[in-house]
Design an enzyme around this catalytic site. Structure first.
Site, PDB file in Angstrom:
ATOM      1  N   ASP A 190      -6.871  -5.740   8.033  1.00 46.61           N
ATOM      2  CA  ASP A 190      -7.005  -4.994   6.787  1.00 46.61           C
ATOM      3  C   ASP A 190      -8.420  -5.189   6.285  1.00 46.61           C
ATOM      4  OD1 ASP A 190      -5.854  -3.587   4.366  1.00 46.61           O
ATOM      5  OD2 ASP A 190      -6.634  -5.414   3.454  1.00 46.61           O
ATOM      6  N   GLU A 274      -7.132   0.279   9.851  1.00 46.14           N
ATOM      7  CA  GLU A 274      -6.838   1.482   9.079  1.00 46.14           C
ATOM      8  C   GLU A 274      -7.816   2.560   9.505  1.00 46.14           C
ATOM      9  OE1 GLU A 274      -7.068   0.323   4.759  1.00 46.14           O
ATOM     10  OE2 GLU A 274      -7.932  -1.378   5.809  1.00 46.14           O
ATOM     11  N   ASP A 354      -3.515  -8.867   1.272  1.00 48.55           N
ATOM     12  CA  ASP A 354      -4.230  -8.229   2.377  1.00 48.55           C
ATOM     13  C   ASP A 354      -3.646  -8.618   3.738  1.00 48.55           C
ATOM     14  OD1 ASP A 354      -5.832  -7.053   0.507  1.00 48.55           O
ATOM     15  OD2 ASP A 354      -7.459  -8.506   0.691  1.00 48.55           O
TER      16      ASP A 354
END
Ligand SMILES: [Zn+2]
Length: 391
Positions: A190, A274, A354
């Site tokens: 992340d 991501e 996170d």
């Protein structure tokens, strides 16, 4: 396989003046070529092609041996191609219905590089003292901090000036490497705000202390610059200092990313991230992200090529819900950005926010078809995750 190796150049004062002069000529040429395109279009309604521009500026080059003539012919061609590409991109974006800015004239502070073909107007001379020859500037000292790979061919060369320092970038053509079969764990990453990176195994990566110090210095310098009066000598001085600090921050950050991405690529067999472009669209508009984004884009770029060589798979997933869903049971736990810990009311999982997101990212990548219990939204997985692309 194309790789870029960058080396610092140490020109003498006279050589630096010569390089400055060449850069100046390059910029003049670029602006003249842009003006030609605009004028011809105004007068005839027609565009100018690259071959037409080359014919024109080749003659101009012969007619002005002391100015434009100092630039290498291939270099002139590269410059005209650069402009041609800028126009092509402009029209492509226009066609696509976007609102591109018109190609702009380059001011002194917006023009930093000259392009060459190796062996044509410039040449790397290996030896006890490695030198880099530039036509009309001479043999320039190179800090040859790492050797070129044995089987590398130098194709393209870019000479750059950054905050009054000179560099040469060598674009190398290398044979495609034999990619090893990877074994190793998979990891989700992340790219957070509170932490630089959070790994699904619980590791948190922060900006190193020296980078934070440089960033603090940069903020002070920027404040000083904004207080100085426009056009004053003090302002010019302050601006030079800001530029130097920017460069230092960029160098430190690049160095840090190089080492970290190397470590990641060598440790894991699969790395899930991501999808940044999607992340921007879903990001809170009020967050000032730009500097942060630039850093993360560099991280992705370096990771992509290091992973490729190491045989590590990099997968990007849709970031929707990755920070909100519980990585243990899938229930959506809404939380503000200020809430740093994920606490699940359903299963009781308590985890750094996170790290929880990183686990969801990993799950999406490993098992894109994962579905949760009825009525539960599982971390943006499912159909959207099928769009996941290899970097
Ligand atoms: Zn839960």
């Amino acid at each position: 396989m194309i790789r870029t190796y960058r080396y610092r150049l140490y020109p003498t004062n006279a050589q630096a003046r010569a390089l400055d002069f060449l850069l100046w000529q390059g910029r003049t040429l670029y602006n003249a070529a842009l003006e030609q395109r605009i004028t011809v279009y105004r007068e005839t309604g027609k565009g100018v092609s690259y071959p037409q521009q080359w014919a024109h500026f080749r003659d101009l080059r012969h007619a002005n041996p002391d100015t434009l003539g100092q630039l290498n012919a291939t270099s002139v061609q590269q410059m005209l191609r650069r402009l041609d590409k800028t126009f092509a991109a402009f029209f492509r974006r226009l066609k696509a219905g976007e609102k591109p800015g018109f190609p702009r004239f380059k001011g002194r502070d917006r023009f930093h590089s000259l392009e060459y073909r190796h062996g044509d107007g410039c040449k790397l001379r290996l030896g006890a003292r490695t030198m880099f020859y530039v036509q009309n500037a001479g043999e320039v000292k190179v800090k040859f901090h790492r050797p070129l790979p044995d089987d590398a061919t130098i194709k393209h060369v870019v000479i750059k000036r950054r905050a009054s320092k000179w560099h040469v970038c060598l674009m190398l053509d290398l044979p495609d490497p034999v990619i090893p079969e990877r074994t190793g764990p998979a990891v989700g990453i992340d790219m957070g705000l509170a932490h630089l990176l959070a790994l699904s195994d619980g590791t948190l990566v922060e900006n190193p202390r020296w980078l934070r110090q440089s960033l603090a210095q940069l903020r002070v310098a920027q404040r000083r610059l904004s207080r100085r009066q426009k056009g004053s000598a003090h302002r010019r001085k302050a601006a030079a200092q800001v530029a130097r600090l920017h460069e230092r921050v960029a160098n430190q950050r690049r160095d840090f990313w190089h080492k970290l991405t190397r470590q990641l690529a060598d440790t894991y067999s699969l790395i899930a991230l991501e999808n940044l472009t999607l992340a921007f669209m879903t990001a809170n508009r009020h967050l000032a992200l730009s500097a942060h984004d630039a850093g993360l884009a560099e991280f992705q770029q370096l990771l992509a090529y290091k992973a490729e060589e190491a045989g590590t798979l990099v997968v990007t997933v849709n970031p929707a819900y990755t920070s909100q869903a519980c990585s243990a049971c899938g229930v959506v736990v809404q939380k503000e950005l200020s809430v740093r810990v994920h606490v699940c009311p359903d299963c009781g999982l308590t985890l750094d926010r996170d790290v929880n997101a990183a686990r969801n990212i990993l799950m999406c990548a490993v098992n894109p078809a994962r579905t949760g219990p009825p009525g539960r939204n599982v971390a943006g997985c499912g159909a959207r995750a099928l769009e996941s692309s290899l970097l």
